[in-house]
Design a protein around this motif. Sequence first.
Motif, PDB file in Angstrom:
ATOM      1  N   PHE A 310      11.846  16.402   3.617  1.00  0.00           N
ATOM      2  CA  PHE A 310      11.775  17.314   3.299  1.00  0.00           C
ATOM      3  C   PHE A 310      10.786  17.922   3.825  1.00  0.00           C
ATOM      4  O   PHE A 310       9.595  17.313   3.056  1.00  0.00           O
ATOM      5  CB  PHE A 310      12.717  17.783   1.925  1.00  0.00           C
ATOM      6  N   LEU A 311       9.993  18.828   4.603  1.00  0.00           N
ATOM      7  CA  LEU A 311       8.937  18.745   5.306  1.00  0.00           C
ATOM      8  C   LEU A 311       8.749  20.413   3.845  1.00  0.00           C
ATOM      9  O   LEU A 311       8.597  20.309   2.784  1.00  0.00           O
ATOM     10  CB  LEU A 311       8.772  20.152   6.126  1.00  0.00           C
ATOM     11  N   ALA A 312       6.998  19.940   3.761  1.00  0.00           N
ATOM     12  CA  ALA A 312       6.168  20.437   2.897  1.00  0.00           C
ATOM     13  C   ALA A 312       6.129  21.609   3.136  1.00  0.00           C
ATOM     14  O   ALA A 312       7.313  22.276   3.603  1.00  0.00           O
ATOM     15  CB  ALA A 312       5.124  19.886   2.132  1.00  0.00           C
ATOM     16  N   GLU A 313       5.211  22.911   2.364  1.00  0.00           N
ATOM     17  CA  GLU A 313       5.032  23.631   2.253  1.00  0.00           C
ATOM     18  C   GLU A 313       5.000  24.436   3.761  1.00  0.00           C
ATOM     19  O   GLU A 313       3.928  23.991   4.181  1.00  0.00           O
ATOM     20  CB  GLU A 313       4.438  25.417   1.065  1.00  0.00           C
ATOM     21  N   PRO A 314       5.148  25.143   4.538  1.00  0.00           N
ATOM     22  CA  PRO A 314       4.561  25.728   5.873  1.00  0.00           C
ATOM     23  C   PRO A 314       3.074  26.736   5.780  1.00  0.00           C
ATOM     24  O   PRO A 314       3.496  27.431   4.990  1.00  0.00           O
ATOM     25  CB  PRO A 314       5.378  26.458   7.104  1.00  0.00           C
ATOM     26  N   ARG A 315       2.813  27.069   7.263  1.00  0.00           N
ATOM     27  CA  ARG A 315       2.413  27.590   7.214  1.00  0.00           C
ATOM     28  C   ARG A 315       2.397  29.247   6.679  1.00  0.00           C
ATOM     29  O   ARG A 315       3.372  29.113   7.075  1.00  0.00           O
ATOM     30  CB  ARG A 315       1.333  28.603   8.079  1.00  0.00           C
ATOM     31  N   THR A 316       1.960  29.967   5.369  1.00  0.00           N
ATOM     32  CA  THR A 316       2.335  31.675   4.871  1.00  0.00           C
ATOM     33  C   THR A 316       1.516  31.700   4.707  1.00  0.00           C
ATOM     34  O   THR A 316       0.386  31.529   4.351  1.00  0.00           O
ATOM     35  CB  THR A 316       2.578  31.053   3.587  1.00  0.00           C
ATOM     36  N   TYR A 317       1.253  33.468   5.018  1.00  0.00           N
ATOM     37  CA  TYR A 317       0.272  34.150   4.849  1.00  0.00           C
ATOM     38  C   TYR A 317       1.123  35.776   4.010  1.00  0.00           C
ATOM     39  O   TYR A 317       2.302  35.749   4.112  1.00  0.00           O
ATOM     40  CB  TYR A 317       0.065  34.929   6.448  1.00  0.00           C
ATOM     41  N   GLY A 318       0.119  36.239   3.340  1.00  0.00           N
ATOM     42  CA  GLY A 318       0.694  37.191   2.417  1.00  0.00           C
ATOM     43  C   GLY A 318      -0.915  38.343   1.511  1.00  0.00           C
ATOM     44  O   GLY A 318      -1.303  37.886   1.961  1.00  0.00           O
ATOM     45  N   ILE A 319       0.317  39.524   1.619  1.00  0.00           N
ATOM     46  CA  ILE A 319      -1.260  40.651   0.988  1.00  0.00           C
ATOM     47  C   ILE A 319      -0.561  40.537  -0.461  1.00  0.00           C
ATOM     48  O   ILE A 319       0.686  40.438  -0.623  1.00  0.00           O
ATOM     49  CB  ILE A 319      -1.087  41.235   1.502  1.00  0.00           C
ATOM     50  N   THR A 320      -2.049  40.612  -1.477  1.00  0.00           N
ATOM     51  CA  THR A 320      -1.381  41.078  -2.567  1.00  0.00           C
ATOM     52  C   THR A 320      -2.294  41.340  -3.030  1.00  0.00           C
ATOM     53  O   THR A 320      -3.583  41.631  -2.831  1.00  0.00           O
ATOM     54  CB  THR A 320      -2.240  39.472  -3.693  1.00  0.00           C
ATOM     55  N   LEU A 321      -1.855  42.965  -3.686  1.00  0.00           N
ATOM     56  CA  LEU A 321      -2.738  43.824  -4.557  1.00  0.00           C
ATOM     57  C   LEU A 321      -2.285  43.857  -6.172  1.00  0.00           C
ATOM     58  O   LEU A 321      -0.957  43.415  -6.930  1.00  0.00           O
ATOM     59  CB  LEU A 321      -2.777  44.795  -4.086  1.00  0.00           C
TER      60      LEU A 321
END
Length: 325
Positions: A310-321
């Motif tokens: 199982f691979l670990a968390e991949p590249r992830t983007y997000g916006i938080t308000l």
Amino acid sequence: MKIVVTGANGFIGRALINLLIENKHEVVALVHKNKGSENLPCKSVSWEGQDSSAKALKLLDETLASTDAVIHLAGRPVAAVRWTKKIKTEILESRTVSTQNLVSSIGRLPPEKRPSSFICASGVGYYGDSGDNPVNEVDSKGSGFLSDVVTLWEAEAAKVTKFGVRSISLRNGIVLGKTGGALDPALRKLPGDNLSNAPELVATSSVTWTPEIGSGGMSGLVYFDGRMTSDYNTGSDLFPQKEQDGFAVFNARIGLRGPDEAWGLELWGQNIFGQDYAQVAFNTPFQAGATSAPFVDAQYPGGRQLFSQFLAEPRTYGITLRGKF
């Protein structure tokens, strides 16, 4: 001397053959089909110990003729397997029937072409559970399955004496070595190794900058962190196939905050450089590799076993308000 060795692909057999060759003896190995005979440093002859067909016995007679000694080490391994009724039968007959075939072959040879010695493997299981009491050759038979197997095995080997050949039964105990033996091959990876998912070195760092923006109480956010990890093993059994090379992971976020942080808007990224690494590796269930000869190497246990991860968390983007009210 010319010496025939059965069980040549076993742990003891390989070490013995190397020793005999070092001492200038001529060695012929009787080996099962597709058992890696190409890696033996001597001549090999394909032999199925329980094959009593006329063709197999004729080949055996030709192989044993004019030898000085026969060393019989072949037999189904008794460790790392559940002793079902079928397995017990295989353990017994792989020893007694193969010994019968060897002894009968020696008996068919002219006296001048017979070996002078027949050395047959045996086991300390003959004595059963003797606790802490020392035992030797004059002690009586114990009880249990292995004791019965050894008794029948040695009885078959002793029949060679009626042909004027010396019979020797070697009651081996547990055999260990740097490259094999009774212990699971994976255990030879333990000395000097770390626990599962426990890298020797881990370094983390982070940088945060929150500059003021204008005179209205707004502020900015610039954040960056990194984690560098040395090699580690992701499997609980420490199989080397489950080793994860060292790597580095970086995270970042940039944002804008209102007065008294009443609100905030952030753009963030996890593993921003897309580093691939395994979270956990495991033996793939219900699957094995190709049906060719098994891969056997003390440094890489598992045989033809396939491995998954199982691979670990991949590249992830997000916006938080966020806000408070």
